[in-house]
Design a protein around this motif. Structure first.
Motif, PDB file in Angstrom:
ATOM      1  N   VAL A 227      77.997  75.252 -24.015  1.00 43.18           N
ATOM      2  CA  VAL A 227      78.135  74.644 -25.345  1.00 43.18           C
ATOM      3  C   VAL A 227      77.212  73.432 -25.477  1.00 43.18           C
ATOM      4  N   SER A 228      77.195  72.561 -24.452  1.00 45.02           N
ATOM      5  CA  SER A 228      76.344  71.367 -24.596  1.00 45.02           C
ATOM      6  C   SER A 228      74.861  71.748 -24.541  1.00 45.02           C
ATOM      7  N   ASP A 231      73.784  73.356 -27.933  1.00 46.59           N
ATOM      8  CA  ASP A 231      73.698  72.312 -28.961  1.00 46.59           C
ATOM      9  C   ASP A 231      72.399  71.509 -28.776  1.00 46.59           C
ATOM     10  N   ARG A 235      68.888  71.548 -31.211  1.00 42.65           N
ATOM     11  CA  ARG A 235      68.410  70.343 -31.912  1.00 42.65           C
ATOM     12  C   ARG A 235      66.972  70.016 -31.498  1.00 42.65           C
ATOM     13  N   LEU A 245      68.468  70.853 -38.649  1.00 41.70           N
ATOM     14  CA  LEU A 245      69.360  72.026 -38.575  1.00 41.70           C
ATOM     15  C   LEU A 245      69.698  72.569 -39.966  1.00 41.70           C
ATOM     16  N   THR A 264      79.766  75.794 -30.404  1.00 45.31           N
ATOM     17  CA  THR A 264      78.360  75.393 -30.547  1.00 45.31           C
ATOM     18  C   THR A 264      78.036  75.126 -32.017  1.00 45.31           C
ATOM     19  N   ALA A 265      78.418  76.058 -32.876  1.00 42.62           N
ATOM     20  CA  ALA A 265      78.120  75.902 -34.304  1.00 42.62           C
ATOM     21  C   ALA A 265      78.795  74.646 -34.855  1.00 42.62           C
ATOM     22  N   ARG A 266      80.037  74.400 -34.405  1.00 43.35           N
ATOM     23  CA  ARG A 266      80.759  73.208 -34.860  1.00 43.35           C
ATOM     24  C   ARG A 266      80.008  71.946 -34.468  1.00 43.35           C
ATOM     25  N   ARG A 267      79.577  71.884 -33.194  1.00 43.00           N
ATOM     26  CA  ARG A 267      78.841  70.695 -32.720  1.00 43.00           C
ATOM     27  C   ARG A 267      77.547  70.496 -33.485  1.00 43.00           C
ATOM     28  N   MET A 268      76.922  71.631 -33.880  1.00 40.92           N
ATOM     29  CA  MET A 268      75.633  71.529 -34.577  1.00 40.92           C
ATOM     30  C   MET A 268      75.812  71.325 -36.081  1.00 40.92           C
ATOM     31  N   GLU A 312      69.035  81.344 -29.445  1.00 36.72           N
ATOM     32  CA  GLU A 312      69.330  80.486 -28.297  1.00 36.72           C
ATOM     33  C   GLU A 312      69.875  81.310 -27.136  1.00 36.72           C
TER      34      GLU A 312
END
Ligand code: UT7
Length: 327
Positions: A227-228, A231, A235, A245, A264-268, A312
């Motif tokens: 996930v990290s 993200d 970016r 983004l 991932t989508a939430r963090r981005m 990704e």
């Protein structure tokens, strides 16, 4: 005046083995081995509902060649015009020659470059980056970039923590030299100190398997890093193209687990309506997952010409990377 040279995706294709196995079927098969699992567990923890599993005679090169033919047909070009084939795979047909050479033979062409890339589930974005660089530098003009896997061969069917997660298949794109992008930016990374969290730590020597021939994984460690990494590299890649983004129409992450895609989508800050998710249909097909998701979304009309897609990859190595493409 020098004319900038870029690469551009002009066709996509997919291939699967014939055998489609639902969670329920797999649960029954595993019960026969004394392994307990359930459709509920698999769906809740991963989002996977079914996977394609190759018959013993089906290899990565066969699936890769079929996906390649579909991509060539979509691009409306002949195989003979291809001067580079890169196959991303961790389940090659042989120790050597490369799966890419076997795909070249199956396509009935000779002369262009052909080689494999080994970056596990990041393999496709690694291969795309290599092909884009080779096209931009003038080494190649028209490439087939393929992710092809038969991960079912390296699964321990007595390990319920991994055997329910993966599927087989191949996805391909045709990448062609162009005077406008195309591929806008690529970024790749690896951290070999994490090699132990996801690996198949065996090889063939002296006529026998040495080490452990099955995939092993520390699922939670992989989950957190994935996930990290997805993200951060997303970016980084978008910024390298001078974009944000918000300029991305579609996020196509490696399809390992729907919870990884969502986190991932939430963090981005990317809404679920801009994420292509195929994990429920295909399970985790490693290097094939991104081109399979791309092909599906191109063929169902979601990905349209002119749109920007952020692809990704993340996986064993530990490896990760991203490719931003304008379709
Ligand atoms: O492509 C490479 C990238 N790979 C990935 O991104 C995979 C990343 N990791 C994951 O997706 C998740 O960590 C998994 C799906 C692998 C596992 O999900 P989790 O929520 O991390 O579960 P867990 O490993 O913590 O296991 C929870 C429980 C355990 O039981 P106890 O110890 O709590 O009693 C497991 O034994 O679930 C059990 N379990 C299962 N139960 C039923 C593990 N596998 C199964 C199964 N069916 N198939």
């Amino acid at each position: 005046m020098t004319i900038e040279r870029y690469s551009r995706i002009i066709g996509t294709g997919s291939a699967f083995p014939e055998r489609l196995v639902s969670n329920e079927q797999l649960v029954q098969e595993l019960a026969g081995r004394g392994i307990e699992t359930s459709d509920d567990w698999i769906v809740e923890r991963t989002g996977i509902r079914q996977r394609y599993l190759a018959e013993p005679e089906v290899s990565s090169s066969m699936l890769g060649a079929r996906a390649a033919r579909n991509a060539l047909e979509a691009a409306g070009i002949e195989a003979a015009s291809i001067d580079l084939i890169i196959v991303a795979t961790s389940t090659p047909d042989y120790v050597f020659p490369s799966t890419a050479c076997l795909v070249q033979k199956a396509l009935g062409i000779t002369g262009g470059a052909a080689f494999d890339v080994q970056a596990v589930c990041s393999g496709f974005v690694y291969a795309m980056t290599a092909a884009d660089s080779m096209i931009r530098s003038g080494v190649a003009s028209r490439a087939l970039v393929i992710g092809a896997e038969v991960f079912s061969r390296i699964l321990d069917w007595n390990d319920r923590g991994t055997c329910v997660l993966f599927g087989d298949g191949a996805g391909a794109v045709v990448l062609q030299a162009a005077d406008a992008p195309g591929i806008l930016a690529c970024r790749l990374h690896a951290d070999g100190s994490q090699e132990h969290i996801l690996r198949t730590a065996g090889n063939v020597a002296g006529g026998a398997v040495q080490g452990h021939p099955f995939l092993t994984m520390d699922g939670q460690a992989v989950f957190k890093l994935a996930v990290s990494a997805l993200d951060a590299v997303g970016r980084e890649t978008v910024a390298a193209a001078g974009l944000t983004l918000d300029d991305v129409d579609w996020l196509i992450p490696h399809q390992a687990n729907v919870r990884i895609l969502q986190a991932t989508a939430r963090r981005m800050g990317i809404g679920a309506d801009r994420v292509i998710s195929t994990v429920s249909q295909h399970a985790n097909t490693s290097a094939a997952s991104v081109p399979l998701a791309l092909d599906l979304a191109v063929r169902d009309g979601r990905v349209k010409p002119g749109q920007r897609i952020l692809m990704e990859g993340v996986g064993g190595g530990f490896t990760w990377g991203a490719v931003l493409a304008q379709m």
